[in-house]
Design an enzyme around this catalytic site. Structure first.
Site, PDB file in Angstrom:
ATOM      1  N   SER A 168       0.833  -1.199   0.000  1.00 42.07           N
ATOM      2  CA  SER A 168       0.000   0.000   0.000  1.00 42.07           C
ATOM      3  C   SER A 168       0.878   1.264   0.000  1.00 42.07           C
ATOM      4  O   SER A 168       1.700   1.427  -0.903  1.00 42.07           O
ATOM      5  CB  SER A 168      -0.944  -0.055   1.202  1.00 42.07           C
ATOM      6  N   ASP A 194       0.084  -4.084  -4.008  1.00 41.73           N
ATOM      7  CA  ASP A 194      -1.055  -3.197  -4.205  1.00 41.73           C
ATOM      8  C   ASP A 194      -0.747  -1.771  -3.736  1.00 41.73           C
ATOM      9  O   ASP A 194      -1.421  -1.225  -2.839  1.00 41.73           O
ATOM     10  CB  ASP A 194      -2.334  -3.727  -3.554  1.00 41.73           C
ATOM     11  N   ARG A 208       6.176   8.635  -7.040  1.00 44.28           N
ATOM     12  CA  ARG A 208       5.568   7.349  -6.675  1.00 44.28           C
ATOM     13  C   ARG A 208       6.607   6.254  -6.928  1.00 44.28           C
ATOM     14  O   ARG A 208       7.697   6.544  -7.445  1.00 44.28           O
ATOM     15  CB  ARG A 208       4.321   7.090  -7.525  1.00 44.28           C
ATOM     16  N   ASP A 213      13.557   3.129  -9.363  1.00 44.00           N
ATOM     17  CA  ASP A 213      13.923   3.138  -7.947  1.00 44.00           C
ATOM     18  C   ASP A 213      14.790   1.957  -7.497  1.00 44.00           C
ATOM     19  O   ASP A 213      15.310   1.971  -6.381  1.00 44.00           O
ATOM     20  CB  ASP A 213      12.657   3.202  -7.089  1.00 44.00           C
ATOM     21  N   HIS A 279      -7.395  -5.674  -1.262  1.00 38.29           N
ATOM     22  CA  HIS A 279      -6.159  -4.896  -1.123  1.00 38.29           C
ATOM     23  C   HIS A 279      -5.062  -5.799  -0.541  1.00 38.29           C
ATOM     24  O   HIS A 279      -3.964  -5.908  -1.084  1.00 38.29           O
ATOM     25  CB  HIS A 279      -6.457  -3.725  -0.197  1.00 38.29           C
TER      26      HIS A 279
END
Ligand SMILES: *[C@@H]1O[C@H](CO)[C@@H](O)[C@H](O)[C@H]1NC(C)=O
Ligand SMILES: *[C@@H]1O[C@H](CO)[C@@H](O)[C@H](O)[C@H]1NC(C)=O
Ligand SMILES: *[C@@H]1O[C@H](CO)[C@@H](O)[C@H](O)[C@H]1NC(C)=O
Length: 500
Positions: A168, A194, A208, A213, A279
């Site tokens: 998350s 997710d 984000r 990354d 989720h």
């Protein structure tokens, strides 16, 4: 860990939706995060985030502290082994969620190669209004980066051995951590489970989690169904490999109808569980990949779930399929995101076996036949009883129908397929057909509904099966078999050319 039943979840979710619906970025600072790279190292003496290491499978964790090398030793950090660090997400109740302990246990007990298992506990920063928690993700990212930089300096630990697993908001924390590292080299791997959608969907890669990354980034999207223009999980691809189980919108077994089942298992806490179900499924799919090394789920590159459901994406050529979860094949080809799809069972073990069917019929009936029938597949290991198929359109001649079938068990190599039509229209025609055949056994040679060719491709083994009826050899008795017994032998396995 015991938690109070969280009935206020509805309220919290409303706040969540409202605050995010107000506009794109109340919480996001305009400053690009890359502009502030290395300042972290000098500035940070203490971190707000608690970093825990787990020695044992059922351990509650031992805290390591930045700039306190003695804590590394106390907590059993071994710098020659990789570090897998779990990063949780937004907290609605201020407690660490149960899946964390399940993941720690799985990482500790199931891997052939021992790893250092850690947790970035940022509850004090995550247990806030959603937009506030979002704002804190950058800070936590900085702190994680600072920890890794410190490990490099004080323990000669290589950042390429770091694997961050973020759920998350934790997925974006991982992304920020990766980008705050600075320098020429990246951390090894980030897995986004997710990754949160609100305030991140549509934002630039630097705001984000993104493939920049880490050396390798994989993501599992499980709850991207929109509600008032927003989805809990991010829809857009954010990794080198983006997995969309069951299309990624919503997960099987997560409907409110299942609430009663959940209540018997979790008590009142079931309400929270049901809401979070899709989720959190991303996490359980990942844990499942650790718990069932011999039942790894394969996913296939595809444009969208619609094409996938037609069975159009069963290819593994040129890296078009990959294993979902911990044991993913870490290869990167080009800069493009790969969107991979798969079907899963509603509970662990989640793996299914995917088959693409392409069937061509000859329909000599006066009108199109009903598109509903059942198939039974017989394999070398098992027989799978009665799968009901409903095609999108009625069956006419010479058209190829393509569809996807998934089986829960491995039936081995396909030996035989039986078809059965159970609807009235075909049945009444059968008698007419039989009557037609008997007087003219010479010509026409066939009549009614006949399977002309059938091609099957097994996704997991990439094996292909082909059967074609030779119409000239088709005689009455075979025809009667096909129509009357509704059985059809599709034995002849061959390496047919295409199946795309
Ligand atoms: C660290 O891990 C390596 C590789 O598994 C092992 O040989 C070594 O003994 C470990 N060191 C400690 C202090 O446990
Ligand atoms: C289907 O194909 C066969 C030959 O393959 C042909 O004889 C027949 O006319 C075709 N039927 C239709 C409806 O196009
Ligand atoms: C018709 O097909 C059946 C089954 O394939 C075969 O046993 C039989 O010999 C065939 N009859 C003729 C006349 O070709």
């Amino acid at each position: 860990m015991e938690r109070p039943p969280c009935v206020s979840i509805f309220l919290v979710l409303c706040v969540f939706i409202q605050s995010s619906a107000n506009g794109q970025s109340p919480g996001l600072e305009p400053v690009g995060r890359r502009s502030r790279v290395v300042e972290t190292k000098e500035a940070l003496q203490e971190t707000e985030t608690r970093f825990l290491l787990f020695k044992e499978e059922r351990d509650k964790g031992c805290q390591i502290r930045l700039n306190h090398p003695d804590t590394l030793e106390q907590c059993g950090f071994n710098s020659s082994l990789p570090l897998v660090m779990i990063i949780h997400g937004w907290s609605v109740d201020g407690f660490l969620e149960n899946w964390i302990w399940q993941m720690v246990a799985a990482l500790k007990s199931q891997l052939a190669q021992t790893v250092n298992v850690g947790l970035a506990d940022w509850l004090t920063l995550a247990y806030h209004h959603y937009t506030m928690a979002v704002r804190n993700t950058r800070l936590v990212g900085q702190e994680v980066a600072a920890l890794i930089q410190w490990l490099e300096e004080s323990a000669q630990f290589s950042r390429s051995k770091v694997h961050l697993i973020g759920y998350s908001l934790g997925a974006h924390v991982s992304g920020f951590a990766g980008s705050y590292m600075g320098g020429k080299h990246k951390i090894g791997r980030i897995t986004g489970l997710d990754a949160a959608g609100p305030l991140f969907e549509g934002s630039s890669p630097s705001d984000r989690l993104s493939p920049d990354d880490a050396n390798f980034v994989d993501a599992i999207h499980t709850f991207t169904r929109e509600h008032m223009g927003l989805s809990v999980g991010i829809k857009q691809p954010i990794a080198h490999y983006d997995f969309y189980p069951n299309g990624g919108y919503f997960q099987p077994g997560c409907h409110f109808l299942e609430l009663y089942k959940h209540i018997t298992k979790h008590g009142l806490y079931a309400i929270t569980q049901t809401i979070k179900c899709s989720h959190e499924r991303s996490v359980h799919l990942f844990i499942d990949s650790l718990l069932h090394p011999s039942r790894q789920s394969t996913a296939y590159q595809c444009g969208d779930m619609g094409s996938f459901s037609q069975g159009l994406c069963m290819s593994c050529q040129k890296g078009r399929c990959n294993t979902m979860g911990y044991h993913i094949r870490q290869e990167r080809q080009g800069k493009k995101h790969k969107r991979l799809f798969l079907v899963t069972r509603p509970q662990s073990p989640f793996k299914v076996y995917h088959y693409q069917f392409k069937i061509q019929f000859i329909n000599q009936l006066k009108k199109p036949a009903e598109p509903t029938f059942t198939m039974t597949l017989l394999g070398t290991k098992e027989e799978n009883q009665k799968i009901t198929i409903t095609l999108d359109e009625e069956i006419t001649s010479n058209k190829t129908y393509s569809f996807l079938i998934t089986l829960d068990v491995d039936i081995g190599e396909l030996i035989m397929i039986k078809f059965k039509w159970e609807n009235g229209a075909v049945w009444t025609n059968v008698w007419n057909t039989v009557q037609t055949i008997i007087p003219w056994s010479q010509a026409p040679l066939y009549s009614g509904l006949v399977v002309k060719t059938i091609k099957v491709k097994a996704g997991e083994t990439q094996q292909r099966f082909l059967h074609t009826i030779n119409l000239r050899k088709l005689n009455c008795s075979l025809l009667l078999d096909t129509l009357f017994l509704h059985d059809f032998l599709a034995h002849s396995k061959s390496s047919a050319s295409d199946s795309q």
